[in-house]
Scaffold this active site. Structure first.
Site, PDB file in Angstrom:
ATOM      1  N   GLU A 420       0.838  -1.214   0.000  1.00 24.07           N
ATOM      2  CA  GLU A 420       0.000   0.000   0.000  1.00 24.07           C
ATOM      3  C   GLU A 420       0.867   1.256   0.000  1.00 24.07           C
ATOM      4  OE1 GLU A 420      -3.074  -0.381   3.013  1.00 24.07           O
ATOM      5  OE2 GLU A 420      -3.955  -2.055   1.931  1.00 24.07           O
ATOM      6  N   GLU A 496      -3.611  -9.244  -0.179  1.00 21.89           N
ATOM      7  CA  GLU A 496      -4.158  -9.084   1.183  1.00 21.89           C
ATOM      8  C   GLU A 496      -5.674  -9.155   1.099  1.00 21.89           C
ATOM      9  OE1 GLU A 496      -2.045  -6.108   3.518  1.00 21.89           O
ATOM     10  OE2 GLU A 496      -3.923  -5.578   4.488  1.00 21.89           O
TER      11      GLU A 496
END
Ligand code: GAL
Length: 802
Positions: A420, A496
């Site tokens: 991220e 994820e």
């Protein structure tokens, strides 16, 4: 006949050069007998500093986990609410005079963070990254035949610097390595298997040898491949060459016939042993792990291991070991992986940093596919003092070291250059992502590279840069089906998923209303005690329930795999709450290692062993409407009985992953029976528990090694007089140990418990508590006792063996 030939070959090769084995490389564990001071000291590196009053301890050590929980600690509850600070470690040791003609190195597997190391007052270096392994050359500064002082300053005072609990100190192993002047370099081999068939595997080995002698040397390399039974199956000798340079790269191609392939179900390992001969005498011997396997990610068909389709069923985990903090312990890590393996898990993502080397050894040995991740941020920060402060200066060195250290592990099949990364949104990613992939490619081209993207749309600059091989999605499972509309021809990985939230043993009804965004998902869940219902019906806005994600994942072949957030609860990031919570709710397994109910959903889907798991507990207010769920497999139906009367037969339809009965509670016995073609597969019972009457102690292993680090994990259950777990029991249990063992930590899986993990007393949480027993160095028997007010004392023996 073949075995005899192999045996003769092994004897021949093993006995070639004859100089005593101890003249070659020695790798000595350097964890014992350090002195430690919490707080800064001036002149801490000076040899004449008097450290006699400092605390004596053995590594790995994490001083944060020894502290008190407080919301005011600079790490904040997101970082685990434990203290940071500055710490100094010193160790005095002698080096034999006979080592004068040797090279001596000190290797740190990980120091959190900003470490500076000195030997005999000479500064060896500074390393800001707390998750990276590094080594220093001590040779020029050592007193051979005399005393030497190693000093390490660790600075974890400026926080927050990780978005989770980091720990503080020399929290991984330390090694003292002694080699000859002619030896294989640090992380100096690279093994690959360019071609693998059933008949044979071509093994390529690249070796970097360093010459510190100061003049040209004669060099010959003999490499042997040993199979798992210790038999040599292939050998290669190079010609003798003269090396004038300080470094030489040698290439060896070796064939292994009829290779045994490494897989998640049968993780077969070879060992590649290279002998460096200097003028006919062994100068070094170096072992490289080898797993022979081939794999591929296909844009439309997903992942293949050894030619067979396989979905990567993985979890993300942080590095802490629950109540043991960040201090590495091999058995604690192995236990985590065993619990995950029993669930059917076959993959680990090392979120969001390089792991302890032992994790990779264990994944090689136990059969997990690893996504080895480097960074949680690049140049832009996520928290004020994180790695963005060091990225520009250190990213190349850190990433190179990670790949050099890790690239021989067969378990690693994906590199991740970031999680991220905020710069997904910025054109700077067009520069950085290709630079990072080029660094990896210069050292390893055998694995795809990915990033874990929380912005998996076409504006994502990392993806736009064209640098990544696999497009990684964090969450957004509702968009998976349209992946190829967005990214035609690209390969997919769910880096994820889920972020489901549960407190073990806590239930709220109705169970079938899922709290979803854009409802205020966080508001309705503020409960006394900061509990989250364990029916897999709570998720953060960015995530999804476990069932919802898995339903999508199993539907499409091109979805090569997933890494669930997370396998285990971890310290820090107590979403959806903050203080008084100090650890996470995301785990499929709680912080103490007790599975939450959803563990059995995965087990029923990911394994073939028969599963029938019913919940919740059976202690409610009479008349209350209670939802009973069952996860099951290998059966056509489940019938539920309440106090002997059937309350209905259920079976999963469509993509159901559980069945449910809505009942009016009455005390007694709930019994589930799963059947296939009318035959009983499994039965499972839950009874209304009475008052706490006794403690039951159950050890995961009753015999452990007397090596100073082995552990027995002992579960304490609060039972009623008939042996039922009392579901809401919170009795305070006092543990005591005698004999050659001690209690390094206790836990119960409650994210709100503020008692120090170091205490030997622990309140039960939903009927359970955990005491960890650690061996000392003497064999014998240790007895753990557990007492609680009003209950008879329970005890269990643990045997310690050499
Ligand atoms: C993700 C992030 C993880 C963790 C998780 C919690 O976005 O990558 O590190 O914070 O959210 O749901």
């Amino acid at each position: 006949m073949k075995r005899l030939y192999l045996l003769l070959l092994s004897i021949a090769v093993l006995t070639i050069p004859s100089l005593a084995q101890q003249t070659v490389r020695k790798t000595l564990n350097f964890d014992q007998n350090w002195s430690f001071n919490l707080g800064d000291v001036s002149d801490g590196e000076k040899t004449d500093l008097n450290d006699s009053k400092w605390r004596k301890l053995n590594l790995p050590h994490d001083w944060s986990v020894e502290g008190e929980f407080s919301k005011d600690n600079p790490a904040t509850p997101e970082g685990g609410a434990l203290p940071g600070g500055i710490g100094w470690y010193r160790k005095t040791f002698t080096v034999a005079a006979t080592s004068k003609n040797k090279q001596v190195y000190i290797a740190f597997d990980g120091v959190y963070q900003k470490s500076t190391v000195w030997i005999n007052g000479h500064k060896l270096g500074f390393r800001p990254n707390g998750y990276i392994s590094f080594r220093y050359n001590l040779t020029p500064y050592l007193n051979f035949g005399g005393q030497n002082t190693l000093a390490v300053k660790v600075d974890n005072s400026v926080q927050p610097n990780s978005r989770w609990y980091s720990g503080s100190g020399i929290y991984r192993n330390v090694w003292l390595i002694t080699t000859n002047k002619l030896a294989v370099d640090n992380w100096g081999t690279y093994v690959t298997t360019p071609k693998v068939t059933e008949q044979k595997a071509s093994v390529n080995l690249k070796i970097v040898v360093k010459n510190y002698v100061g003049k040209p040397q004669q060099l010959q390399l003999i490499t042997s491949i040993f199979n798992q039974e210790g038999v040599i199956v292939a050998t290669k000798k190079t010609n003798t060459v003269t090396i004038a340079d300080s470094v030489i790269n040698v290439n060896q191609d070796i064939e292994v016939s009829k290779p045994q392939l490494w897989s998640v179900d049968r993780p077969y390992l070879y060992r590649v042993v290279t002998k460096v001969l200097n003028a006919g005498v062994i100068a070094d011997e170096y072992t490289t792990p080898l797993g022979i396997r081939y794999f591929e990610f296909d844009a439309y068909k997903g992942f293949f291991l050894n030619g067979k389709p396989l979905k990567i069923l993985g979890v993300c985990d942080h590095h802490d070991l629950g109540s043991l903090g960040a201090a590495l312990n091999y058995r604690a890590l192995e236990r985590q992986l065993q619990i995950l393996k029993a669930m059917g898990c076959n993959g680990i993502r090392t979120s969001h940093n390089p792991p302890a080397p032992e994790l990779l050894d264990l994944c090689d040995k136990m059969g997990f596919i690893v996504m080895d991740e480097a960074f949680d941020c690049w140049e832009w920060k996520k928290v004020t003092y994180d790695y963005h402060l060091f990225f520009k200066e250190w990213h190349k060195r850190d990433l190179e070291d990670q790949v050099l250290r890790d690239r021989n592990h067969p378990s690693i099949m994906i590199w991740s250059i970031g999680n991220e990364i905020p710069q997904q949104a910025d054109s700077s990613a067009l520069r950085i992502a290709p630079e990072l992939t080029a660094i990896i490619h210069s050292l390893d081209k055998t694995r795809p590279i990915t990033t874990a993207n929380d912005r998996p749309d076409t504006s994502n600059k990392i993806v736009k840069s064209g640098a990544v091989d696999l497009i990684g999605y964090n969450y957004h499972e509702y968009n998976y089906a349209k992946f190829h509309d967005r990214y035609p021809g690209k390969k997919f990985i769910a880096t994820e998923t889920a972020s489901g939230l549960e407190t073990r043993g806590y239930y709220e009804m109705p169970s079938d209303s899922i709290r979803v965004w854009p409802e205020r998902w966080d508001k309705p869940f503020i409960r006394e005690g900061n509990n989250v219902s364990a029916y897999d019906n709570t998720r953060p806005p960015w995530g999804s329930t476990h069932e919802a994600t898995w339903k999508v994942m199993k539907k499409y072949d091109f979805l090569s795999g997933m890494f669930i957030w997370t396998g285990f609860d971890y310290l820090g990031e107590p979403t959806p709450y903050s203080w008084p919570s100090r650890s996470s709710y995301f785990g499929i397994v709680d912080l103490a290692g007790f599975p939450k109910d959803v563990y059995y959903m995965y087990q029923s889907e990911w394994t073939t062993k028969p599963v029938l798991h019913i919940f919740p507990h059976w202690n409610w207010e009479p008349g209350k409407t209670v939802d009973v769920w069952a996860y099951y497999n290998n059966a056509d139906e489940v019938e539920l009985y309440l106090n002997g009367k059937s309350v209905g037969v259920k079976h999963k339809t469509g993509d159901d992953l559980h069945v449910m009965w809505r009942l009016k509670y009455e005390p007694g016995t709930l019994k589930a029976v799963s059947r296939k073609s009318g035959k009983v597969v499994l039965t499972s019972e839950i009874k209304t528990a009475g008052a706490p009457a006794k403690i039951e102690l159950i050890a995961d292993r009753k015999t452990i090694k007397a090596d100073g680090s082995d552990l027995s994990f002992i579960t304490a259950k609060i039972l009623d007089k008939d042996g039922n777990v009392v579901p809401n029991a919170d009795n305070a249990i006092q543990f005591k140990i005698n004999g050659q063992a001690f209690i390094p930590a206790t836990d119960n899986g409650n994210p709100v418990d503020h008692d120090s993990f170091k205490l030997s007393s622990r309140k039960a949480f939903h009927g359970l508590a955990l005491a960890i027993v650690q061996s000392k160095l003497t064999p014998g028997v240790a007895t753990l006792t557990a007492s609680a007010s009003g209950l008879p004392t329970a005890s269990i023996k643990v045997t310690l063996v050499k």
